[in-house]
Design an enzyme around this catalytic site. Structure first.
Site, PDB file in Angstrom:
ATOM      1  N   CYS A   1       0.799  -1.227   0.000  1.00  0.00           N
ATOM      2  CA  CYS A   1       0.000   0.000   0.000  1.00  0.00           C
ATOM      3  C   CYS A   1       0.837   1.286   0.000  1.00  0.00           C
ATOM      4  O   CYS A   1       1.430   1.609  -1.016  1.00  0.00           O
ATOM      5  CB  CYS A   1      -0.987  -0.051   1.174  1.00  0.00           C
ATOM      6  SG  CYS A   1      -2.387   1.046   0.948  1.00  0.00           S
TER       7      CYS A   1
ATOM      8  N   ARG B   1     -12.467   6.433  -0.702  1.00  0.00           N
ATOM      9  CA  ARG B   1     -11.553   5.394  -0.217  1.00  0.00           C
ATOM     10  C   ARG B   1     -12.021   4.047  -0.729  1.00  0.00           C
ATOM     11  O   ARG B   1     -13.224   3.777  -0.796  1.00  0.00           O
ATOM     12  CB  ARG B   1     -11.521   5.369   1.315  1.00  0.00           C
ATOM     13  CG  ARG B   1     -10.830   6.555   1.923  1.00  0.00           C
ATOM     14  CD  ARG B   1     -10.363   6.257   3.336  1.00  0.00           C
ATOM     15  NE  ARG B   1      -9.148   5.474   3.365  1.00  0.00           N
ATOM     16  CZ  ARG B   1      -7.925   5.961   3.162  1.00  0.00           C
ATOM     17  NH1 ARG B   1      -7.743   7.235   2.873  1.00  0.00           N
ATOM     18  NH2 ARG B   1      -6.868   5.171   3.231  1.00  0.00           N
TER      19      ARG B   1
ATOM     20  N   HIS C   1      -3.343  -5.524   2.509  1.00  0.00           N
ATOM     21  CA  HIS C   1      -2.961  -5.738   3.906  1.00  0.00           C
ATOM     22  C   HIS C   1      -3.654  -7.025   4.334  1.00  0.00           C
ATOM     23  O   HIS C   1      -4.146  -7.787   3.524  1.00  0.00           O
ATOM     24  CB  HIS C   1      -3.492  -4.599   4.790  1.00  0.00           C
ATOM     25  CG  HIS C   1      -3.036  -3.246   4.432  1.00  0.00           C
ATOM     26  ND1 HIS C   1      -1.841  -2.727   4.844  1.00  0.00           N
ATOM     27  CD2 HIS C   1      -3.639  -2.258   3.720  1.00  0.00           C
ATOM     28  CE1 HIS C   1      -1.724  -1.482   4.414  1.00  0.00           C
ATOM     29  NE2 HIS C   1      -2.797  -1.172   3.717  1.00  0.00           N
TER      30      HIS C   1
HETATM   31  N1  GLN Z   1      -2.120   6.876   2.206  1.00  0.00           N
HETATM   32  C1  GLN Z   1      -2.308   5.964   1.170  1.00  0.00           C
HETATM   33  C2  GLN Z   1      -3.684   5.932   0.541  1.00  0.00           C
HETATM   34  O1  GLN Z   1      -4.698   6.145   1.195  1.00  0.00           O
HETATM   35  C3  GLN Z   1      -1.876   4.623   1.672  1.00  0.00           C
HETATM   36  C4  GLN Z   1      -2.815   3.961   2.660  1.00  0.00           C
HETATM   37  C5  GLN Z   1      -2.326   2.677   3.226  1.00  0.00           C
HETATM   38  O2  GLN Z   1      -1.125   2.367   3.234  1.00  0.00           O
HETATM   39  N2  GLN Z   1      -3.257   1.903   3.741  1.00  0.00           N
HETATM   40  O3  GLN Z   1      -3.761   5.689  -0.621  1.00  0.00           O
END
Ligand code: GLN
Length: 245
Positions: free
Chosen positions: A99, A133, A197
């Protein structure tokens, strides 16, 4: 015959204090568990901001994810380590990046407020923060083996590819790289970049073994043919497949 005692792999764990969201550290535990089960010793060296990497020492590199704030904190330091990391990748070291860490291996990550975090350009990708998101359980199929992998994604960044780079997997459920083209992650040389993840490796023993195998092959070694009982890992994998997005 390989002497068990000679089998040692060295892993560099980048920024464990700042980039360890959704239990990304579990990937290290899974690698260590499956290495140990085969008589392979996995030495883990943590590397934080300001600490040097002894480039030719490591067989495997790992970097986890984090929020924009944590990414901002490590991005400058990662640039200082750019040449060491690029030459490790060129010499086929294995790299697993999750990520936020995955995004920083690319050209840049542009946050919502227009701030551009420069990446180390180890892979030809760039990432733009999107409006929504992408959150949920992901199922995808590795492009090179057809194996299914599962994981959990939570990112607003949408990652796009330059020419000539290959995704890691085809999305069956979830968003993956950008929620648009149906692909997840990147596979470049022995670099695995992914949004997953979960942690990823405990639920995906196939991928854990693939990483160990590649790291051994690079040193001219074979994976000891020890069959490990994957019963618990498979339960976790199957359960993740059943949870809908
Ligand atoms: N900040 C990044 C995004 O939202 C990575 C998020 C994360 O590593 N979960 O894309």
């Amino acid at each position: 015959m390989q002497n068990k005692k000679q089998l040692t792999l060295e892993l560099a764990y980048l920024y464990p204090r700042l980039l360890n969201i959704y239990g990304d550290r579990g990937n290290i535990l899974a690698l260590r568990y499956r290495c140990n089960a085969r008589g392979i010793n996995l030495n883990v060296t943590t590397i934080e901001i300001g600490e040097n990497i002894q480039g030719d020492k490591f067989d495997i590199y790992f970097i986890g994810g984090g929020q924009d704030q944590q990414q901002q904190l490590v991005a400058g330091d990662l640039l200082q380590k750019k040449s060491v990391i690029i030459s490790a990748i060129d010499s086929d070291a294995v790299f697993l990046a999750i990520c936020g860490g995955y995004q920083l291996l690319g050209k840049y990550y542009r946050t919502k407020d227009g701030n551009e975090l420069k990446g180390i350009e180890a892979v030809d990708i760039y990432t733009l923060a999107g409006e929504k998101r992408m959150i949920g359980n992901v199922i995808c199929k590795l492009l090179d083996s057809g194996e299914r992998i599962v994981g959990f994604e939570n990112h607003s960044g949408k990652t796009y590819f330059g020419s000539g780079v290959k995704p890691l997997a085809k999305v069956i459920q979830g968003s993956g790289n950008n929620g648009e083209d149906g692909y997840e992650g990147i596979r470049h040389k022995n670099v695995f970049g992914t949004y997953l993840h979960g942690s990823l490796l405990p639920k995906n023993p196939y991928l854990t073994d693939e990483i160990i195998l590649l790291a051994l092959e690079r040193k001219g070694l074979r994976l000891p043919e020890l069959i490990i009982d994957d019963a618990i890992e498979n339960i976790a994998h199957k359960k993740a497949e059943k949870i809908s997005y």
